[in-house]
Design a protein around this motif. Sequence first.
Motif, PDB file in Angstrom:
ATOM      1  N   GLY A   1       0.821  -1.197   0.000  1.00  0.00           N
ATOM      2  CA  GLY A   1       0.000   0.000   0.000  1.00  0.00           C
ATOM      3  C   GLY A   1       0.853   1.243   0.000  1.00  0.00           C
ATOM      4  N   ALA A   2       0.181   2.399  -0.098  1.00  0.00           N
ATOM      5  CA  ALA A   2       0.903   3.675  -0.107  1.00  0.00           C
ATOM      6  C   ALA A   2       0.736   4.377   1.222  1.00  0.00           C
ATOM      7  CB  ALA A   2       0.413   4.552  -1.245  1.00  0.00           C
ATOM      8  N   GLY A   3       0.782   3.600   2.305  1.00  0.00           N
ATOM      9  CA  GLY A   3       0.607   4.196   3.622  1.00  0.00           C
ATOM     10  C   GLY A   3      -0.560   3.549   4.340  1.00  0.00           C
ATOM     11  N   SER A   4      -0.675   3.875   5.591  1.00  0.00           N
ATOM     12  CA  SER A   4      -1.734   3.285   6.400  1.00  0.00           C
ATOM     13  C   SER A   4      -3.087   3.831   5.999  1.00  0.00           C
ATOM     14  CB  SER A   4      -1.478   3.595   7.880  1.00  0.00           C
ATOM     15  OG  SER A   4      -2.586   3.235   8.657  1.00  0.00           O
ATOM     16  N   PRO A   5      -4.107   2.943   5.773  1.00  0.00           N
ATOM     17  CA  PRO A   5      -5.437   3.438   5.441  1.00  0.00           C
ATOM     18  C   PRO A   5      -6.003   4.366   6.498  1.00  0.00           C
ATOM     19  CG  PRO A   5      -5.264   1.077   5.025  1.00  0.00           C
ATOM     20  CD  PRO A   5      -4.017   1.494   5.760  1.00  0.00           C
ATOM     21  N   SER A   6      -5.616   4.166   7.769  1.00  0.00           N
ATOM     22  CA  SER A   6      -6.150   5.015   8.833  1.00  0.00           C
ATOM     23  C   SER A   6      -5.629   6.439   8.762  1.00  0.00           C
ATOM     24  CB  SER A   6      -5.801   4.413  10.196  1.00  0.00           C
ATOM     25  OG  SER A   6      -4.401   4.342  10.355  1.00  0.00           O
ATOM     26  N   ALA A   7      -4.620   6.663   7.915  1.00  0.00           N
ATOM     27  CA  ALA A   7      -4.073   8.007   7.812  1.00  0.00           C
ATOM     28  C   ALA A   7      -4.990   8.936   7.030  1.00  0.00           C
ATOM     29  CB  ALA A   7      -2.701   7.968   7.145  1.00  0.00           C
ATOM     30  N   ASP A   8      -5.917   8.359   6.281  1.00  0.00           N
ATOM     31  CA  ASP A   8      -6.841   9.158   5.483  1.00  0.00           C
ATOM     32  C   ASP A   8      -8.259   8.983   6.011  1.00  0.00           C
ATOM     33  OD1 ASP A   8      -4.991   8.138   2.623  1.00  0.00           O
ATOM     34  OD2 ASP A   8      -4.839  10.039   3.694  1.00  0.00           O
ATOM     35  N   ARG A   9      -9.057  10.045   5.913  1.00  0.00           N
ATOM     36  CA  ARG A   9     -10.439   9.941   6.356  1.00  0.00           C
ATOM     37  C   ARG A   9     -11.244   9.030   5.434  1.00  0.00           C
ATOM     38  NH1 ARG A   9      -9.011  14.935   6.673  1.00  0.00           N
ATOM     39  NH2 ARG A   9      -9.999  15.503   4.702  1.00  0.00           N
ATOM     40  N   LEU A  10     -10.873   8.973   4.163  1.00  0.00           N
ATOM     41  CA  LEU A  10     -11.597   8.158   3.196  1.00  0.00           C
ATOM     42  C   LEU A  10     -10.581   7.363   2.392  1.00  0.00           C
ATOM     43  CD1 LEU A  10     -14.578   7.789   2.320  1.00  0.00           C
ATOM     44  CD2 LEU A  10     -14.079   9.311   0.427  1.00  0.00           C
ATOM     45  N   PRO A  11     -10.147   6.201   2.888  1.00  0.00           N
ATOM     46  CA  PRO A  11      -9.084   5.453   2.207  1.00  0.00           C
ATOM     47  C   PRO A  11      -9.506   5.002   0.822  1.00  0.00           C
ATOM     48  CG  PRO A  11     -10.121   4.110   3.896  1.00  0.00           C
ATOM     49  CD  PRO A  11     -10.661   5.505   4.068  1.00  0.00           C
ATOM     50  N   ILE A  12      -8.550   4.973  -0.093  1.00  0.00           N
ATOM     51  CA  ILE A  12      -8.801   4.513  -1.447  1.00  0.00           C
ATOM     52  C   ILE A  12      -8.774   2.998  -1.451  1.00  0.00           C
ATOM     53  CG2 ILE A  12      -7.919   4.550  -3.808  1.00  0.00           C
ATOM     54  CD1 ILE A  12      -6.531   7.191  -3.084  1.00  0.00           C
ATOM     55  N   ASP A  13      -9.832   2.358  -1.947  1.00  0.00           N
ATOM     56  CA  ASP A  13      -9.810   0.906  -1.991  1.00  0.00           C
ATOM     57  C   ASP A  13      -9.360   0.439  -3.372  1.00  0.00           C
ATOM     58  OD1 ASP A  13     -11.930   0.893  -3.758  1.00  0.00           O
ATOM     59  OD2 ASP A  13     -13.417   0.169  -2.326  1.00  0.00           O
ATOM     60  N   ALA A  14      -9.160  -0.853  -3.490  1.00  0.00           N
ATOM     61  CA  ALA A  14      -8.593  -1.399  -4.717  1.00  0.00           C
ATOM     62  C   ALA A  14      -9.492  -1.172  -5.920  1.00  0.00           C
ATOM     63  CB  ALA A  14      -8.351  -2.901  -4.536  1.00  0.00           C
ATOM     64  N   VAL A  15     -10.796  -1.279  -5.731  1.00  0.00           N
ATOM     65  CA  VAL A  15     -11.719  -1.134  -6.850  1.00  0.00           C
ATOM     66  C   VAL A  15     -11.717   0.299  -7.357  1.00  0.00           C
ATOM     67  CG1 VAL A  15     -14.111  -1.383  -7.579  1.00  0.00           C
ATOM     68  CG2 VAL A  15     -13.140  -3.015  -5.982  1.00  0.00           C
ATOM     69  N   GLU A  16     -11.765   1.256  -6.432  1.00  0.00           N
ATOM     70  CA  GLU A  16     -11.739   2.654  -6.854  1.00  0.00           C
ATOM     71  C   GLU A  16     -10.443   2.980  -7.575  1.00  0.00           C
ATOM     72  OE1 GLU A  16     -11.491   7.141  -5.042  1.00  0.00           O
ATOM     73  OE2 GLU A  16     -11.879   5.483  -3.688  1.00  0.00           O
ATOM     74  N   ASP A  17      -9.351   2.413  -7.077  1.00  0.00           N
ATOM     75  CA  ASP A  17      -8.053   2.687  -7.676  1.00  0.00           C
ATOM     76  C   ASP A  17      -7.987   2.206  -9.122  1.00  0.00           C
ATOM     77  OD1 ASP A  17      -5.639   3.920  -7.231  1.00  0.00           O
ATOM     78  OD2 ASP A  17      -4.607   2.077  -6.682  1.00  0.00           O
ATOM     79  N   LEU A  18      -8.724   1.117  -9.424  1.00  0.00           N
ATOM     80  CA  LEU A  18      -8.672   0.539 -10.758  1.00  0.00           C
ATOM     81  C   LEU A  18      -9.704   1.132 -11.712  1.00  0.00           C
ATOM     82  CD1 LEU A  18      -8.161  -3.216  -9.865  1.00  0.00           C
ATOM     83  CD2 LEU A  18      -6.523  -1.723 -10.973  1.00  0.00           C
ATOM     84  N   VAL A  19     -10.905   1.407 -11.234  1.00  0.00           N
ATOM     85  CA  VAL A  19     -11.975   1.840 -12.129  1.00  0.00           C
ATOM     86  C   VAL A  19     -12.518   3.214 -11.776  1.00  0.00           C
ATOM     87  CG1 VAL A  19     -12.647  -0.544 -12.540  1.00  0.00           C
ATOM     88  CG2 VAL A  19     -13.824   0.749 -10.765  1.00  0.00           C
TER      89      VAL A  19
ATOM     90  N   GLN B   1     -24.093   9.310   6.965  1.00  0.00           N
ATOM     91  CA  GLN B   1     -23.447   9.420   8.267  1.00  0.00           C
ATOM     92  C   GLN B   1     -23.168   8.064   8.902  1.00  0.00           C
ATOM     93  OE1 GLN B   1     -26.309  12.900   9.413  1.00  0.00           O
ATOM     94  NE2 GLN B   1     -24.556  13.084  10.765  1.00  0.00           N
ATOM     95  N   ARG B   2     -23.867   7.017   8.446  1.00  0.00           N
ATOM     96  CA  ARG B   2     -23.524   5.671   8.908  1.00  0.00           C
ATOM     97  C   ARG B   2     -22.171   5.255   8.345  1.00  0.00           C
ATOM     98  NH1 ARG B   2     -29.283   2.777   7.526  1.00  0.00           N
ATOM     99  NH2 ARG B   2     -30.531   3.713   9.191  1.00  0.00           N
ATOM    100  N   GLN B   3     -21.914   5.618   7.091  1.00  0.00           N
ATOM    101  CA  GLN B   3     -20.661   5.243   6.436  1.00  0.00           C
ATOM    102  C   GLN B   3     -19.538   6.240   6.697  1.00  0.00           C
ATOM    103  OE1 GLN B   3     -20.337   2.359   4.765  1.00  0.00           O
ATOM    104  NE2 GLN B   3     -22.463   1.861   5.259  1.00  0.00           N
ATOM    105  N   LEU B   4     -19.902   7.512   6.848  1.00  0.00           N
ATOM    106  CA  LEU B   4     -18.907   8.565   7.005  1.00  0.00           C
ATOM    107  C   LEU B   4     -19.355   9.512   8.120  1.00  0.00           C
ATOM    108  CD1 LEU B   4     -16.253   9.726   5.811  1.00  0.00           C
ATOM    109  CD2 LEU B   4     -17.666  11.114   4.284  1.00  0.00           C
TER     110      LEU B   4
ATOM    111  N   GLU C   1     -17.103  13.066  12.488  1.00  0.00           N
ATOM    112  CA  GLU C   1     -15.726  13.090  12.987  1.00  0.00           C
ATOM    113  C   GLU C   1     -14.756  12.631  11.910  1.00  0.00           C
ATOM    114  OE1 GLU C   1     -12.439  13.720  15.055  1.00  0.00           O
ATOM    115  OE2 GLU C   1     -14.448  14.311  15.753  1.00  0.00           O
ATOM    116  N   ASP C   2     -15.131  11.601  11.155  1.00  0.00           N
ATOM    117  CA  ASP C   2     -14.264  11.126  10.078  1.00  0.00           C
ATOM    118  C   ASP C   2     -14.195  12.130   8.936  1.00  0.00           C
ATOM    119  OD1 ASP C   2     -13.882   8.868  11.547  1.00  0.00           O
ATOM    120  OD2 ASP C   2     -15.219   7.601  10.367  1.00  0.00           O
ATOM    121  N   LEU C   3     -15.288  12.847   8.721  1.00  0.00           N
ATOM    122  CA  LEU C   3     -15.328  13.818   7.629  1.00  0.00           C
ATOM    123  C   LEU C   3     -14.523  15.066   7.957  1.00  0.00           C
ATOM    124  CD1 LEU C   3     -16.431  14.929   4.940  1.00  0.00           C
ATOM    125  CD2 LEU C   3     -18.511  15.600   6.173  1.00  0.00           C
ATOM    126  N   PHE C   4     -14.747  15.648   9.138  1.00  0.00           N
ATOM    127  CA  PHE C   4     -14.133  16.939   9.465  1.00  0.00           C
ATOM    128  C   PHE C   4     -12.858  16.812  10.309  1.00  0.00           C
ATOM    129  CE2 PHE C   4     -18.807  17.874   9.240  1.00  0.00           C
ATOM    130  CZ  PHE C   4     -18.760  18.552   8.036  1.00  0.00           C
TER     131      PHE C   4
END
Length: 425
Positions: A218-236, A254-257, A260-263
Motif C-alpha cells: 500500500g501507499a501508507g496506512s489506510p487510517s491516515a486518510d479519512r476516506l481510504p482509497i480501496d482497490a476497486v476505486e483505484d482501478l476503475v 453518516q452511517r458510512q462517514l 468526525e471522520d469527515l471533518f
Amino acid sequence: MSSGGLELPPGDSSHEGGPADAPGGVPGGAPAGVAAGTVSLAGGPAAAGSVRAGAELDWSTEAWSEVRTRAQRAGRAYIWLNLIEQRLRSVVGAVLRPIYEPVHGGDDWVVAAAGPAGQEWVQRAVAVREVSRRKGYLLDSADDNVLSFLTLPQLRELMVQHWPCFEPYFDDRREIELALDELEVTRNVVSRNRALSRPVLEQAERASARLLEVLGGGAGSPSADRLPIDAVEDLVGDRYADVVSVHPDRVRLQRQLPAEDLFGGARRLDAIGIGLNLLVQNFSGRRLVRLTEAGCRVRLLFLNPASSAVKRRERELGLRKGELSRSVEMNILHVRRVRAGLRDPSRFEIHVFDETPRFTAYLVEGQNSGIAVVQSYLRRARGMESPVLVLRGGGRGVPKDADHGLFTTYREEFESMWEDSRPVS
C-alpha cells in the motif's frame, strides 16, 4: 432411424413401461400412437403436474437482479484477491529467489524451495505452464515462469515453510496467516462462481487492505486518510470522475462517514448551504475550536436568514413562517460563539449570501487528500432526505481527469459565491 443412419434398438419389455398388454399402450409400454422401438423425448407431452423441459430457461427480473448482485460482489472480491496474489508472488520471489536460484538455476529454484512437501503441487504448476506454452496462453513473457502459476495457498505455503527468511522483513507471521485464512473462504467461493454474501465480501476487503499494508503493497496506512482509497476505486475510479460514493440520504451517509471522520484532521474547511446542519449539529463547538487552533482554516457561507430566498424555501417545505430563518439564525449564533473563543478569529470566517440556494457542499482538505460532501436542494425534501454525493479531490489516488471532476466544479462555485457574499460581524 438415428441421425447417423442407424436404427435404434427396440424397447425391452423388462424395463419400465409394464407388460405388452398395458392399458392404452403397445408392446413394450410405448404410448399409444407411437411405434414400437421409438424412443420418446423427455420434452414430449407431459403428464399433469410434471415439469416441462426448458421451463427454467427464462429468468425473471428478480433472477437477473440476483445474478448482477453476485457478479458485482465476485468482481470486487476478484480484484482484491488478484492484488494479494500478485503482491505475495512478488514478495516470495524477492526473498527466496536470491537464496535458491544461484544453486539450482532457472525455474528449478521454485521446485527446490517447495521441497518434498510441495513436490506434488509444484509439479502440477510446471505441467500447467507447459500446456499454456503449447496452446499460446502466455501472452506476456514476464509470466513464463513457474512462480506465476502458483496459487495463493501455494504461495502462502512457501512463505510459511521459509518463515526465517521472511522474518527480517515482516513483524507478525500470525497476522499474515490469519488474513490469508480469511481470504481463503472468499477465494473458494469466487473460484467456483458461487454466491458471495456481503459480510464475507466486507471481511475479505478488510483482510486484503490490511494484508497489503503489512506486505508493503500500500501507499501508507489506510487510517491516515479519512476516506481510504480501496482497490476497486483505484482501478476503475476514472470511469466516475471523482465521485467516490452516492447515498440516497444523509442518514445513510453518516452511517458510512461520520462527522468526525469527515471533518476531523481537516486543514481547510469550506462549507456553503442554508443552515449547514451537517457541521453545526453533528460536530461540537469544542471540537471546532480545537480543529481551528490546530491550524485549520474555516470559511462558512450561510443563506441570509432575512432574505426572501428563506421565505420561498419555507413555502416549498411547508414550514411555518419564520421557522427556517430562526433555525439558520441559531446556527449562525452558534458558530459566532465558536469564533469568539479563538485566539485568532481571522482563521474562522462567517459569511451570508442572498441568492437562491442551489446546493449545499462541505469541501474538506487534509494534509494529503481532499473530500467533499454535496447535496442538491429538492423542492419537497429537506436536506436530511436529499441524495448525497461524496467526492474525492486533491492528493494521492485522484483519477487522472480530476481537474475536470466535480470537486473542482463545486470548489469554483463556492469561491464565486464567497466573493459575492457579506461577512457576519
